[in-house]
Design a protein around this motif. Structure first.
Motif, PDB file in Angstrom:
ATOM      1  N   HIS A   3     -36.743 -37.643 -36.425  1.00  0.00           N
ATOM      2  CA  HIS A   3     -37.971 -37.454 -35.263  1.00  0.00           C
ATOM      3  C   HIS A   3     -37.227 -36.774 -34.226  1.00  0.00           C
ATOM      4  O   HIS A   3     -36.199 -36.370 -33.920  1.00  0.00           O
ATOM      5  N   ILE A   6     -35.909 -37.116 -27.000  1.00  0.00           N
ATOM      6  CA  ILE A   6     -36.571 -37.064 -26.022  1.00  0.00           C
ATOM      7  C   ILE A   6     -36.696 -35.897 -25.162  1.00  0.00           C
ATOM      8  O   ILE A   6     -37.563 -35.444 -24.538  1.00  0.00           O
ATOM      9  N   GLU A   7     -35.375 -35.211 -25.298  1.00  0.00           N
ATOM     10  CA  GLU A   7     -35.332 -33.767 -24.823  1.00  0.00           C
ATOM     11  C   GLU A   7     -36.220 -32.799 -25.408  1.00  0.00           C
ATOM     12  O   GLU A   7     -36.714 -31.922 -24.786  1.00  0.00           O
ATOM     13  N   LEU A  10     -39.882 -33.598 -24.289  1.00  0.00           N
ATOM     14  CA  LEU A  10     -40.110 -32.955 -23.141  1.00  0.00           C
ATOM     15  C   LEU A  10     -40.335 -31.522 -23.180  1.00  0.00           C
ATOM     16  O   LEU A  10     -41.183 -30.840 -22.379  1.00  0.00           O
ATOM     17  N   GLU A  14     -43.556 -28.128 -21.746  1.00  0.00           N
ATOM     18  CA  GLU A  14     -42.971 -27.201 -20.809  1.00  0.00           C
ATOM     19  C   GLU A  14     -43.553 -25.906 -21.593  1.00  0.00           C
ATOM     20  O   GLU A  14     -43.521 -25.717 -22.518  1.00  0.00           O
ATOM     21  N   TYR A  33     -45.262 -40.587 -35.548  1.00  0.00           N
ATOM     22  CA  TYR A  33     -44.295 -41.268 -34.744  1.00  0.00           C
ATOM     23  C   TYR A  33     -44.050 -40.483 -33.458  1.00  0.00           C
ATOM     24  O   TYR A  33     -44.175 -40.909 -32.361  1.00  0.00           O
ATOM     25  N   GLU A  37     -44.861 -40.891 -29.556  1.00  0.00           N
ATOM     26  CA  GLU A  37     -43.921 -40.904 -28.557  1.00  0.00           C
ATOM     27  C   GLU A  37     -44.534 -39.994 -27.390  1.00  0.00           C
ATOM     28  O   GLU A  37     -44.474 -40.278 -26.139  1.00  0.00           O
ATOM     29  N   ARG A  40     -47.443 -41.637 -25.489  1.00  0.00           N
ATOM     30  CA  ARG A  40     -46.628 -42.521 -24.440  1.00  0.00           C
ATOM     31  C   ARG A  40     -45.988 -41.879 -23.333  1.00  0.00           C
ATOM     32  O   ARG A  40     -46.237 -42.389 -22.127  1.00  0.00           O
ATOM     33  N   LEU A  41     -45.591 -40.763 -23.537  1.00  0.00           N
ATOM     34  CA  LEU A  41     -44.703 -39.978 -22.477  1.00  0.00           C
ATOM     35  C   LEU A  41     -46.004 -39.547 -21.620  1.00  0.00           C
ATOM     36  O   LEU A  41     -45.836 -39.705 -20.537  1.00  0.00           O
ATOM     37  N   ARG A  44     -47.100 -42.332 -19.341  1.00  0.00           N
ATOM     38  CA  ARG A  44     -46.083 -42.920 -18.424  1.00  0.00           C
ATOM     39  C   ARG A  44     -46.365 -41.730 -17.343  1.00  0.00           C
ATOM     40  O   ARG A  44     -46.288 -42.310 -16.122  1.00  0.00           O
ATOM     41  N   VAL A  45     -46.396 -40.611 -17.667  1.00  0.00           N
ATOM     42  CA  VAL A  45     -46.597 -39.596 -16.459  1.00  0.00           C
ATOM     43  C   VAL A  45     -47.784 -39.688 -15.423  1.00  0.00           C
ATOM     44  O   VAL A  45     -47.741 -39.596 -14.276  1.00  0.00           O
ATOM     45  N   LEU A  48     -47.118 -42.616 -13.555  1.00  0.00           N
ATOM     46  CA  LEU A  48     -46.458 -42.052 -12.339  1.00  0.00           C
ATOM     47  C   LEU A  48     -47.369 -41.520 -11.186  1.00  0.00           C
ATOM     48  O   LEU A  48     -47.283 -41.949 -10.031  1.00  0.00           O
TER      49      LEU A  48
ATOM     50  N   LEU B 118     -43.780 -50.384 -13.706  1.00  0.00           N
ATOM     51  CA  LEU B 118     -43.376 -49.130 -13.403  1.00  0.00           C
ATOM     52  C   LEU B 118     -42.557 -49.010 -12.047  1.00  0.00           C
ATOM     53  O   LEU B 118     -41.709 -48.234 -12.098  1.00  0.00           O
ATOM     54  N   TRP B 134     -39.703 -37.542 -10.128  1.00  0.00           N
ATOM     55  CA  TRP B 134     -40.871 -37.689  -9.008  1.00  0.00           C
ATOM     56  C   TRP B 134     -41.235 -36.186  -8.772  1.00  0.00           C
ATOM     57  O   TRP B 134     -42.463 -35.929  -8.737  1.00  0.00           O
ATOM     58  N   ASP B 137     -42.543 -34.492 -12.419  1.00  0.00           N
ATOM     59  CA  ASP B 137     -43.715 -35.228 -13.191  1.00  0.00           C
ATOM     60  C   ASP B 137     -44.653 -35.401 -12.148  1.00  0.00           C
ATOM     61  O   ASP B 137     -46.050 -35.367 -12.675  1.00  0.00           O
ATOM     62  N   VAL B 138     -44.657 -35.623 -10.932  1.00  0.00           N
ATOM     63  CA  VAL B 138     -45.809 -36.087 -10.105  1.00  0.00           C
ATOM     64  C   VAL B 138     -45.945 -34.912  -9.073  1.00  0.00           C
ATOM     65  O   VAL B 138     -47.052 -34.487  -9.121  1.00  0.00           O
ATOM     66  N   ALA B 162     -34.630 -36.164 -18.883  1.00  0.00           N
ATOM     67  CA  ALA B 162     -34.729 -36.670 -20.337  1.00  0.00           C
ATOM     68  C   ALA B 162     -34.197 -38.127 -20.160  1.00  0.00           C
ATOM     69  O   ALA B 162     -34.592 -39.284 -20.793  1.00  0.00           O
ATOM     70  N   HIS B 165     -36.505 -40.375 -18.417  1.00  0.00           N
ATOM     71  CA  HIS B 165     -37.561 -41.095 -19.571  1.00  0.00           C
ATOM     72  C   HIS B 165     -36.893 -41.897 -20.468  1.00  0.00           C
ATOM     73  O   HIS B 165     -37.713 -43.038 -20.762  1.00  0.00           O
ATOM     74  N   ARG B 169     -38.748 -45.719 -20.560  1.00  0.00           N
ATOM     75  CA  ARG B 169     -39.216 -46.214 -21.942  1.00  0.00           C
ATOM     76  C   ARG B 169     -38.595 -47.431 -22.361  1.00  0.00           C
ATOM     77  O   ARG B 169     -39.505 -48.202 -22.703  1.00  0.00           O
ATOM     78  N   LEU B 172     -39.703 -50.349 -19.782  1.00  0.00           N
ATOM     79  CA  LEU B 172     -40.866 -50.582 -19.920  1.00  0.00           C
ATOM     80  C   LEU B 172     -41.562 -51.367 -21.039  1.00  0.00           C
ATOM     81  O   LEU B 172     -42.782 -51.572 -21.357  1.00  0.00           O
ATOM     82  N   GLU B 174     -41.451 -49.866 -24.117  1.00  0.00           N
ATOM     83  CA  GLU B 174     -42.509 -48.751 -24.671  1.00  0.00           C
ATOM     84  C   GLU B 174     -41.606 -48.113 -26.093  1.00  0.00           C
ATOM     85  O   GLU B 174     -42.222 -47.556 -26.501  1.00  0.00           O
TER      86      GLU B 174
END
Lengths: 202, 178
Positions: A3, A6-7, A10, A14, A33, A37, A40-41, A44-45, A48, B118, B134, B137-138, B162, B165, B169, B172, B174
């Motif tokens: 899979h 995370i890099e 992400l 971009e 899967y 993910e 969920r990312l 999460r953003v 935030l 969070l 921040w 993402d924000v 990375a 996150h 994850r 949290l 997740e």
């Protein structure tokens, strides 16, 4: 099955059309899967971004206004004092002009490095004047960096004036050091305008 | 952010340039919350964030003449605030070594009582990671912009994001087994 890391997940968010990123995007679309993910990312953003705004513990405007007003007053006083001093100085200068000019010429003639730095300084000032006319957008970081450099320049100019009071040997050493510093700062200021305030080592 | 107050702030620009105190207060009231929120998310303490808030508006009042109005006023102010906050971060020399040990037992997804919220998870990140999360993402800065502001490389910004996150994850709850 491997899979995405995370890099890599992400990177798929971009902008970019690199072949490997395209392959990751395709994988994420076909793999439950990795798609999960990625979802969920994204969530999460979104969470935030939805965090509530924070407030300072007290109203700080009063102190900011006081400081801003005080700085404004200081600037006005400096201008008035400067004008008064300029008037007084002009009288003194008329008397001392001939003597000072001779002393200055001697100082410059005695040190070609000083003459060269003064010439560089003039060239950089001309370049800066050009930037001011052409500049369209000034970002916040440029403002912060520019202010710091300009404050330093003002300090150096004051010290150059003050160096006139020193005896000949001390004055020569101080003036050379200060003019060198002045050229460095002007150079940094030119860099700031050229690079949009990326890191400048002044 | 309140769009009405934002529109007001843009309207007072000419008076701001003239140093009108009422216009300065209007600007402050319109942007106090977003500037403080940004500062607080990056700085470790409320005191640091309040200092950044003051420094940002002081700088804005002093330098408003240099703002040409090509971009948004908030965009300009936000960059001043981010710059001040990151400068403070560097000045305080907080290091990643200061952060809490995150090598904890992974939390079970169904254990809601143990799951961190969070805000707490964000607070637990290192200053650098939190700043990158921040800002990216924000606030919507690119890795290139963050790298320039932090005086680091683009790769550094990407790896911090990375890392952050991965931690968020985990904290949290997740994480889902592959």
């Amino acid at each position: 099955m491997t899979h995405l890391t995370i890099e890599q997940l992400l990177a798929t968010r971009e902008p970019g059309l690199e072949p490997h990123v395209h392959a990751w995007r395709e994988h994420a679309e076909s793999c439950d899967y990795c798609r999960g993910e990625l979802d969920r990312l994204d969530q999460r953003v979104a969470r935030l971004k939805a965090l509530p705004g924070l407030q300072p513990s007290r109203d700080l405007f009063g102190s900011i206004r006081t400081k801003a007003a005080s700085e404004r007053r200081s600037r006005q006083i400096r201008r008035i004092v400067g004008a008064g001093l300029a008037l007084a100085a002009s009288v003194t200068l008329v008397v001392a002009a001939f003597k000072s000019q001779r002393s200055h010429r001697r100082l410059v003639a005695a040190d070609p490095e000083l003459a060269e730095m003064m010439s560089q300084s003039k060239q950089l000032e001309r370049a800066l004047a050009g930037f001011d006319q052409d500049r369209q957008v000034v970002d916040g970081r440029t403002v912060a960096v520019t202010s710091t450099i300009e404050d330093k320049l003002a300090r150096v100019d004051r010290e150059i004036e003050a160096a006139e009071l020193l005896d000949r040997t001390a004055r020569q050493q101080a003036v050379i050091r200060l003019w060198r510093e002045r050229v460095g700062l002007l150079d940094a200021l030119v860099d700031v305008h050229l690079t949009g305030a990326r890191y400048v080592g002044f | 952010m309140d769009a009405y107050r934002l529109a007001d702030a843009e309207a007072v620009l000419p008076r701001l340039r003239a140093g009108d105190p009422a216009a300065q207060e209007a600007l402050y009231r319109a942007f106090e919350t977003p500037v403080y929120s940004l500062a607080r998310r990056i700085c470790r303490t409320t005191e640091d964030a309040e200092d950044v808030l003051q420094e940002t508006f002081f700088e804005a009042f002093r330098s408003i003449g240099q703002f040409r109005g090509d971009g948004s006023l908030w965009g300009w102010l936000r960059t001043v605030a981010a710059s001040k906050a990151l400068m403070r971060l560097r000045r305080n020399k907080y290091r990643d070594a200061d952060e809490l040990d995150d090598d904890i037992v992974p939390l079970r997804r169904d254990d809601a009582a143990l799951r961190m919220d969070l805000e707490a998870a964000l607070e637990r990140l290192s200053e650098t990671s939190r700043a990158v999360v921040w800002l990216h993402d924000v606030e919507g800065y690119t890795h290139e912009e963050i790298a320039a502001m932090m005086e680091r490389t683009v790769s550094f910004s990407k790896s911090q994001l990375a890392r952050a996150h991965a931690r968020l994850r985990r904290w949290l709850g997740e994480e889902v087994p592959a």
